[in-house]
Design a protein around this motif. Sequence first.
Motif, PDB file in Angstrom:
ATOM      1  N   ARG A 169      39.027  47.803  34.885  1.00 29.91           N
ATOM      2  CA  ARG A 169      39.851  48.119  36.051  1.00 29.91           C
ATOM      3  C   ARG A 169      40.724  46.923  36.417  1.00 29.91           C
ATOM      4  N   ARG A 170      40.142  45.730  36.373  1.00 27.77           N
ATOM      5  CA  ARG A 170      40.931  44.522  36.667  1.00 27.77           C
ATOM      6  C   ARG A 170      42.096  44.379  35.697  1.00 27.77           C
ATOM      7  N   LEU A 193      38.327  37.660  31.454  1.00 24.70           N
ATOM      8  CA  LEU A 193      39.567  37.931  32.170  1.00 24.70           C
ATOM      9  C   LEU A 193      40.535  36.754  32.098  1.00 24.70           C
ATOM     10  N   LEU A 228      37.870  35.862  38.589  1.00 25.85           N
ATOM     11  CA  LEU A 228      37.219  36.331  39.793  1.00 25.85           C
ATOM     12  C   LEU A 228      36.974  35.171  40.748  1.00 25.85           C
ATOM     13  N   ALA A 269      34.550  47.284  40.217  1.00 30.69           N
ATOM     14  CA  ALA A 269      34.759  45.896  39.798  1.00 30.69           C
ATOM     15  C   ALA A 269      34.798  45.690  38.293  1.00 30.69           C
ATOM     16  N   THR A 315      31.236  43.173  35.204  1.00 32.91           N
ATOM     17  CA  THR A 315      31.889  43.022  36.510  1.00 32.91           C
ATOM     18  C   THR A 315      31.960  41.578  36.989  1.00 32.91           C
ATOM     19  N   GLU A 365      44.800  46.999  36.603  1.00 34.75           N
ATOM     20  CA  GLU A 365      45.500  46.641  37.824  1.00 34.75           C
ATOM     21  C   GLU A 365      46.481  45.490  37.611  1.00 34.75           C
TER      22      GLU A 365
END
Length: 315
Positions: free
Chosen positions: A102-103, A300, A308, A98, A71, A106
Amino acid sequence: MPVIFVFVDGVGAGARDPEVNPLARVDHLLSRFADGSGAPLPGGGRAVLADACLGVPGRPQSATGQATLLTGENAPRALGHHLLGFPNAPLRDLLRRASIFRRLAEAGRRGTFANAYPVAYLRALDLPCEGEPEPALLGRRRPRASATTVAFSAGAGPFRTWDDAGAGRGLTHDITGRRARALGARVPERTPEEAAAALLGIARGHDLTLFEFYETDEAGHARSMDHALDALARVDALLRALVAALPPDVALVVTSDHGNVEDLSARNHTLAPVPVLGFGAAAARLGEVMDLTHIAPLLLTLAGVGALPDRAAGG
């Protein structure tokens, strides 16, 4: 950019003492030591050490460490303590809210989990999968969801099953398939090099691919040098094959959640920092990694998703 994330449970940077540290007996890619030393990595790879304590007293544990990795949030600080084993309700809520998967979803990106599970286990946890449950496989133990399964279920598609592993579309957690075969799975026994080729195939068409290996942590808790050397040899062969065949447009990140196997003088987790290895485009960005909260933003960013929010080390 496609990113492969290999999570190796329970590996810290300990002393260069072959009496207690199997990583000091053989030159593995994960043979990183507390003084910052370690052999040069192949393929232009780079290694750093990351704090796993995160400003919270006590020994780092799996549930909070893995929740942090997946996360980017300081899970032990949010919980008020380190939590061993499987995530509790607050950590499951954190992972669902988080998770890096999921990120990715999305943002319209594709993430996948390369580990293959028995259908019976997945169905018992109400996790999406295809196929028929294996008879009498679960025994008397109550299935529990790991941090990785909760994180993946928060944003990605169906889980891979033993049928997928048999077809080369998934990997058993032990890399070779021997443990799954002993339980009756119809999967071939693979070499680590063959498993690496399968993992590279799985990564094609995905922005982030996760593979989890936890026998290193099991060996640490058992204080078994033989088990540790065997587990480390398998994951090292997998990693070296990945690096040797890594396409120039694919990044590889390898790290752990806490120390353990690097000190077999005790069966507990350690306070040691954990090694973080980066290959391909990940190597140039390892300077951003100071602790476990920085792994998710790294993954990410490499996968093309906005990082983030900035936070201080351990934040």
